[in-house]
Scaffold this active site. Structure first.
Site, PDB file in Angstrom:
ATOM      1  N   LYS A  16       0.836  -1.212   0.000  1.00 40.04           N
ATOM      2  CA  LYS A  16       0.000   0.000   0.000  1.00 40.04           C
ATOM      3  C   LYS A  16       0.873   1.266   0.000  1.00 40.04           C
ATOM      4  O   LYS A  16       2.077   1.203   0.307  1.00 40.04           O
ATOM      5  CB  LYS A  16      -0.935  -0.054   1.208  1.00 40.04           C
ATOM      6  CG  LYS A  16      -2.009  -1.147   1.120  1.00 40.04           C
ATOM      7  CD  LYS A  16      -2.882  -1.139   2.378  1.00 40.04           C
ATOM      8  CE  LYS A  16      -4.087  -2.056   2.267  1.00 40.04           C
ATOM      9  NZ  LYS A  16      -4.950  -1.993   3.474  1.00 40.04           N
ATOM     10  N   TYR A  56     -12.496  -3.295  -3.639  1.00 42.27           N
ATOM     11  CA  TYR A  56     -13.108  -3.318  -2.296  1.00 42.27           C
ATOM     12  C   TYR A  56     -14.631  -3.365  -2.394  1.00 42.27           C
ATOM     13  O   TYR A  56     -15.306  -2.690  -1.625  1.00 42.27           O
ATOM     14  CB  TYR A  56     -12.658  -2.087  -1.513  1.00 42.27           C
ATOM     15  CG  TYR A  56     -11.252  -2.170  -0.938  1.00 42.27           C
ATOM     16  CD1 TYR A  56     -10.859  -3.235  -0.121  1.00 42.27           C
ATOM     17  CD2 TYR A  56     -10.322  -1.167  -1.179  1.00 42.27           C
ATOM     18  CE1 TYR A  56      -9.583  -3.309   0.409  1.00 42.27           C
ATOM     19  CE2 TYR A  56      -9.028  -1.234  -0.641  1.00 42.27           C
ATOM     20  CZ  TYR A  56      -8.673  -2.306   0.148  1.00 42.27           C
ATOM     21  OH  TYR A  56      -7.409  -2.380   0.695  1.00 42.27           O
ATOM     22  N   PHE A  64     -16.123   3.522   6.650  1.00 43.54           N
ATOM     23  CA  PHE A  64     -14.685   3.803   6.529  1.00 43.54           C
ATOM     24  C   PHE A  64     -14.216   3.838   5.071  1.00 43.54           C
ATOM     25  O   PHE A  64     -13.060   4.134   4.797  1.00 43.54           O
ATOM     26  CB  PHE A  64     -13.858   2.785   7.333  1.00 43.54           C
ATOM     27  CG  PHE A  64     -13.986   1.353   6.886  1.00 43.54           C
ATOM     28  CD1 PHE A  64     -13.252   0.870   5.813  1.00 43.54           C
ATOM     29  CD2 PHE A  64     -14.836   0.472   7.557  1.00 43.54           C
ATOM     30  CE1 PHE A  64     -13.363  -0.450   5.388  1.00 43.54           C
ATOM     31  CE2 PHE A  64     -14.956  -0.847   7.149  1.00 43.54           C
ATOM     32  CZ  PHE A  64     -14.218  -1.315   6.059  1.00 43.54           C
ATOM     33  N   ARG A  92      -1.782 -14.400   3.940  1.00 44.51           N
ATOM     34  CA  ARG A  92      -2.488 -13.604   4.968  1.00 44.51           C
ATOM     35  C   ARG A  92      -1.905 -13.874   6.357  1.00 44.51           C
ATOM     36  O   ARG A  92      -1.903 -13.004   7.229  1.00 44.51           O
ATOM     37  CB  ARG A  92      -3.995 -13.850   4.912  1.00 44.51           C
ATOM     38  CG  ARG A  92      -4.636 -13.044   3.775  1.00 44.51           C
ATOM     39  CD  ARG A  92      -6.120 -13.209   3.724  1.00 44.51           C
ATOM     40  NE  ARG A  92      -6.834 -12.651   4.860  1.00 44.51           N
ATOM     41  CZ  ARG A  92      -7.228 -11.386   4.973  1.00 44.51           C
ATOM     42  NH1 ARG A  92      -6.947 -10.506   4.016  1.00 44.51           N
ATOM     43  NH2 ARG A  92      -7.928 -10.995   6.019  1.00 44.51           N
ATOM     44  N   THR A  98      -5.642  -7.380  10.607  1.00 47.25           N
ATOM     45  CA  THR A  98      -5.916  -6.082   9.965  1.00 47.25           C
ATOM     46  C   THR A  98      -5.414  -4.916  10.814  1.00 47.25           C
ATOM     47  O   THR A  98      -4.828  -3.965  10.316  1.00 47.25           O
ATOM     48  CB  THR A  98      -7.439  -5.946   9.714  1.00 47.25           C
ATOM     49  OG1 THR A  98      -7.890  -7.111   9.034  1.00 47.25           O
ATOM     50  CG2 THR A  98      -7.747  -4.707   8.889  1.00 47.25           C
ATOM     51  N   ARG A 109       2.396  -6.632   9.346  1.00 52.82           N
ATOM     52  CA  ARG A 109       1.659  -5.532   9.990  1.00 52.82           C
ATOM     53  C   ARG A 109       2.082  -5.345  11.444  1.00 52.82           C
ATOM     54  O   ARG A 109       2.071  -4.225  11.965  1.00 52.82           O
ATOM     55  CB  ARG A 109       0.148  -5.783   9.875  1.00 52.82           C
ATOM     56  CG  ARG A 109      -0.400  -5.519   8.472  1.00 52.82           C
ATOM     57  CD  ARG A 109      -1.820  -6.026   8.341  1.00 52.82           C
ATOM     58  NE  ARG A 109      -2.462  -5.613   7.096  1.00 52.82           N
ATOM     59  CZ  ARG A 109      -3.605  -6.134   6.658  1.00 52.82           C
ATOM     60  NH1 ARG A 109      -4.210  -7.099   7.342  1.00 52.82           N
ATOM     61  NH2 ARG A 109      -4.137  -5.706   5.529  1.00 52.82           N
ATOM     62  N   ASN A 129      -2.180   0.286   7.058  1.00 50.57           N
ATOM     63  CA  ASN A 129      -1.652  -1.007   7.506  1.00 50.57           C
ATOM     64  C   ASN A 129      -0.793  -1.729   6.456  1.00 50.57           C
ATOM     65  O   ASN A 129      -0.758  -2.954   6.402  1.00 50.57           O
ATOM     66  CB  ASN A 129      -2.782  -1.902   8.024  1.00 50.57           C
ATOM     67  CG  ASN A 129      -3.828  -2.179   6.967  1.00 50.57           C
ATOM     68  OD1 ASN A 129      -3.720  -1.699   5.846  1.00 50.57           O
ATOM     69  ND2 ASN A 129      -4.824  -2.963   7.313  1.00 50.57           N
ATOM     70  N   HIS A 132      -1.974  -5.219   1.456  1.00 48.66           N
ATOM     71  CA  HIS A 132      -3.224  -5.928   1.211  1.00 48.66           C
ATOM     72  C   HIS A 132      -2.902  -7.334   0.727  1.00 48.66           C
ATOM     73  O   HIS A 132      -1.964  -7.518  -0.054  1.00 48.66           O
ATOM     74  CB  HIS A 132      -4.069  -5.232   0.134  1.00 48.66           C
ATOM     75  CG  HIS A 132      -5.171  -6.110  -0.379  1.00 48.66           C
ATOM     76  ND1 HIS A 132      -6.388  -6.206   0.261  1.00 48.66           N
ATOM     77  CD2 HIS A 132      -5.220  -6.988  -1.425  1.00 48.66           C
ATOM     78  CE1 HIS A 132      -7.137  -7.093  -0.380  1.00 48.66           C
ATOM     79  NE2 HIS A 132      -6.452  -7.582  -1.411  1.00 48.66           N
ATOM     80  N   GLU A 142      -9.518 -10.620  -7.754  1.00 46.95           N
ATOM     81  CA  GLU A 142      -8.643  -9.466  -7.542  1.00 46.95           C
ATOM     82  C   GLU A 142      -7.497  -9.428  -8.561  1.00 46.95           C
ATOM     83  O   GLU A 142      -7.138  -8.359  -9.051  1.00 46.95           O
ATOM     84  CB  GLU A 142      -8.112  -9.469  -6.105  1.00 46.95           C
ATOM     85  CG  GLU A 142      -9.231  -9.223  -5.102  1.00 46.95           C
ATOM     86  CD  GLU A 142      -8.776  -9.117  -3.658  1.00 46.95           C
ATOM     87  OE1 GLU A 142      -7.554  -9.180  -3.391  1.00 46.95           O
ATOM     88  OE2 GLU A 142      -9.649  -8.991  -2.769  1.00 46.95           O
TER      89      GLU A 142
HETATM   90  P1  IDP Z   1      -7.912  -6.955   5.445  1.00 46.22           P
HETATM   91  O1  IDP Z   1      -7.128  -5.899   4.712  1.00 46.22           O
HETATM   92  O2  IDP Z   1      -7.131  -7.497   6.605  1.00 46.22           O
HETATM   93  O3  IDP Z   1      -8.464  -8.019   4.537  1.00 46.22           O
HETATM   94  P2  IDP Z   1     -10.626  -5.884   5.592  1.00 46.22           P
HETATM   95  O4  IDP Z   1     -11.574  -6.050   6.741  1.00 46.22           O
HETATM   96  O5  IDP Z   1     -10.936  -6.607   4.326  1.00 46.22           O
HETATM   97  O6  IDP Z   1      -9.164  -6.222   6.129  1.00 46.22           O
HETATM   98  O7  IDP Z   1     -10.556  -4.319   5.293  1.00 46.22           O
HETATM   99  C1  IDP Z   1      -9.876  -3.839   4.159  1.00 46.22           C
HETATM  100  C2  IDP Z   1      -9.049  -2.627   4.558  1.00 46.22           C
HETATM  101  O8  IDP Z   1      -9.941  -1.576   4.913  1.00 46.22           O
HETATM  102  C3  IDP Z   1      -8.155  -2.828   5.799  1.00 46.22           C
HETATM  103  O9  IDP Z   1      -6.898  -3.397   5.481  1.00 46.22           O
HETATM  104  C4  IDP Z   1      -8.015  -1.409   6.281  1.00 46.22           C
HETATM  105  O10 IDP Z   1      -7.044  -0.702   5.499  1.00 46.22           O
HETATM  106  C5  IDP Z   1      -9.400  -0.823   5.984  1.00 46.22           C
HETATM  107  N1  IDP Z   1     -10.329  -0.917   7.115  1.00 46.22           N
HETATM  108  C6  IDP Z   1     -11.094  -1.981   7.465  1.00 46.22           C
HETATM  109  N2  IDP Z   1     -11.860  -1.701   8.537  1.00 46.22           N
HETATM  110  C7  IDP Z   1     -11.583  -0.421   8.859  1.00 46.22           C
HETATM  111  C8  IDP Z   1     -12.068   0.463   9.894  1.00 46.22           C
HETATM  112  O11 IDP Z   1     -12.903   0.115  10.728  1.00 46.22           O
HETATM  113  N3  IDP Z   1     -11.518   1.717   9.916  1.00 46.22           N
HETATM  114  C9  IDP Z   1     -10.593   2.145   9.014  1.00 46.22           C
HETATM  115  N4  IDP Z   1     -10.124   1.349   8.035  1.00 46.22           N
HETATM  116  C10 IDP Z   1     -10.606   0.086   7.953  1.00 46.22           C
HETATM  117 MG    MG Z   2     -10.000  -8.046   3.168  1.00 46.90          MG
END
Ligand code: IDP
Ligand code: MG
Length: 164
Positions: A16, A56, A64, A92, A98, A109, A129, A132, A142
């Site tokens: 990212k 996404y 968010f 993962r 996350t 992370r 973070n 991805h 994807e």
């Molecule tokens: P992942 O990246 O671990 O698969 P997901 O739940 O799919 O996590 O969310 C995608 C991305 O969206 C996360 O990596 C993060 O950057 C962002 N994200 C998810 N939930 C939140 C939130 O509650 N606040 C801010 N950013 C979020």
């Molecule tokens: Mg995800």
């Protein structure tokens, strides 16, 4: 011994914008190479609203999402396609939870961050973070969003050549 080729799969990873800006492309890529994954495609891309809405699609309606899209457009990402056994699940695991606060320190992370998603949300900050990685079942969808077929490469690693 039978060769479980059906378990070898490709998955999508994106370094990212925050990780690109921090100069972590090499470190992050190294983690996957060290684990034995094969890089089948790799490129730097500036994300657009159109690409992010597809990528996404499960999050577009969430509160968010706007912040997430702003974050992902802050600079270029480095997309890659990695091949290996249970690649999506395994990668993962290397990436970690996350929220960096919950991610084990041995994960990407957890090693390169400590921020909690809740803290960032409450403080009105973008939550960053680093990386991805596709969830199992999402990887082919994807890969098609970010890569054309001609950008993906079939080749033998040195290890594969030596063990043929
Ligand atoms: P992942 O990246 O671990 O698969 P997901 O739940 O799919 O996590 O969310 C995608 C991305 O969206 C996360 O990596 C993060 O950057 C962002 N994200 C998810 N939930 C939140 C939130 O509650 N606040 C801010 N950013 C979020
Ligand atoms: Mg995800």
């Amino acid at each position: 011994m039978s060769n479980n080729v059906e378990q070898v799969e490709r998955t999508f990873v994106a370094v990212k914008p925050d990780a690109v800006k921090r100069g972590l492309v090499g470190e992050i890529t190294k983690r996957f190479e060290d684990a034995g994954f094969k890089i089948c495609g790799m490129k730097m891309v500036q994300a657009t609203d159109q690409l992010l809405e597809q990528h996404y699609e499960e999050h577009v309606d969430k509160p968010f999402y706007e912040g997430l899209a702003d974050y992902m457009k802050e600079g270029p990402i480095v997309g890659m396609v990695l091949e290996g056994v249970h690649a999506a699940e395994n990668i993962r695991k290397i990436v970690g939870d996350t929220s960096a606060k919950d991610a084990h320190p041995s994960t990407i992370r957890g090693q390169y961050g400590h921020m909690s998603m809740d803290y960032a949300d409450e403080a009105g900050r973008l939550y960053k973070n680093l990386v991805h990685a596709s969830e199992p079942g999402e990887q082919e969808r994807e890969i098609e969003i970010w890569f054309e077929e001609k950008e993906l490469h079939d080749y033998q690693t040195a290890h594969e050549e030596e063990t043929r």
